[in-house]
Design a protein around this motif. Structure first.
Motif, PDB file in Angstrom:
ATOM      1  N   THR A  75       1.053   4.041  -3.091  1.00  0.00           N
ATOM      2  CA  THR A  75       0.660   5.325  -2.661  1.00  0.00           C
ATOM      3  C   THR A  75       1.803   6.169  -3.262  1.00  0.00           C
ATOM      4  OG1 THR A  75      -0.673   4.567  -0.977  1.00  0.00           O
ATOM      5  CG2 THR A  75       0.119   6.813  -0.795  1.00  0.00           C
TER       6      THR A  75
ATOM      7  N   LEU B 231       0.753  -1.177   0.095  1.00  0.00           N
ATOM      8  CA  LEU B 231      -0.004  -0.120  -0.075  1.00  0.00           C
ATOM      9  C   LEU B 231       0.953   1.143  -0.191  1.00  0.00           C
ATOM     10  CD1 LEU B 231      -2.851  -1.028   2.300  1.00  0.00           C
ATOM     11  CD2 LEU B 231      -3.128  -0.549  -0.077  1.00  0.00           C
ATOM     12  N   PHE B 232       1.842   1.470   0.799  1.00  0.00           N
ATOM     13  CA  PHE B 232       2.885   2.505   0.935  1.00  0.00           C
ATOM     14  C   PHE B 232       3.367   2.620  -0.328  1.00  0.00           C
ATOM     15  CE2 PHE B 232       7.035   4.540   1.461  1.00  0.00           C
ATOM     16  CZ  PHE B 232       6.409   5.412   2.322  1.00  0.00           C
TER      17      PHE B 232
ATOM     18  N   GLN C  21       1.190   8.941  -6.150  1.00  0.00           N
ATOM     19  CA  GLN C  21       1.149  10.338  -5.781  1.00  0.00           C
ATOM     20  C   GLN C  21       2.060  11.154  -7.116  1.00  0.00           C
ATOM     21  OE1 GLN C  21       4.024  12.198  -4.865  1.00  0.00           O
ATOM     22  NE2 GLN C  21       5.312  10.519  -4.826  1.00  0.00           N
TER      23      GLN C  21
END
Length: 107
Positions: A52, A48-49, A56
């Motif tokens: 993300t 998830l990190f 971004q």
């Protein structure tokens, strides 16, 4: 972290190696932060990190572009979105997960 940076500086090392190493670093960082959690949770959080961070990069506001133009901002936030990076992050996390699981099994 040092290996990932070095992999970007040496022309003979494919760029995706740095992405895999970055994902491994994030996985083991999650294992340190959530030491009492299981390895699957760390893998999901790391994925998830990484995803993300990659998504971004589609955001192009002036303030975040200024951060990305710094050395640290470039290494942490990246420069441009690539679908292939999502696969390399997944590969790196799977490798780290398997290394971690085999180490746990041995000990």
């Amino acid at each position: 972290m040092i290996l990932g940076v070095i992999s970007r500086k040496i022309d003979d090392i494919p760029i995706f190696i740095g992405d895999c190493l970055y994902a491994c670093m994030i996985y083991f960082g999650m294992r340190i932060l959530f030491v009492t959690s299981n390895t699957k949770k760390a893998a999901i959080l790391a994925l998830l990190f990484c995803f993300t961070i990659e998504f971004q990069q589609l955001y192009k506001a002036d303030w975040i572009l200024a951060i990305r133009n710094t050395t640290l901002g470039h290494y942490v936030l990246g420069q441009g979105f690539l679908w292939s990076d999502l696969g390399y992050y997944t590969l790196g996390i799977v490798m780290a997960f398997l290394i971690d699981a085999s180490w746990i099994k041995r000990n």
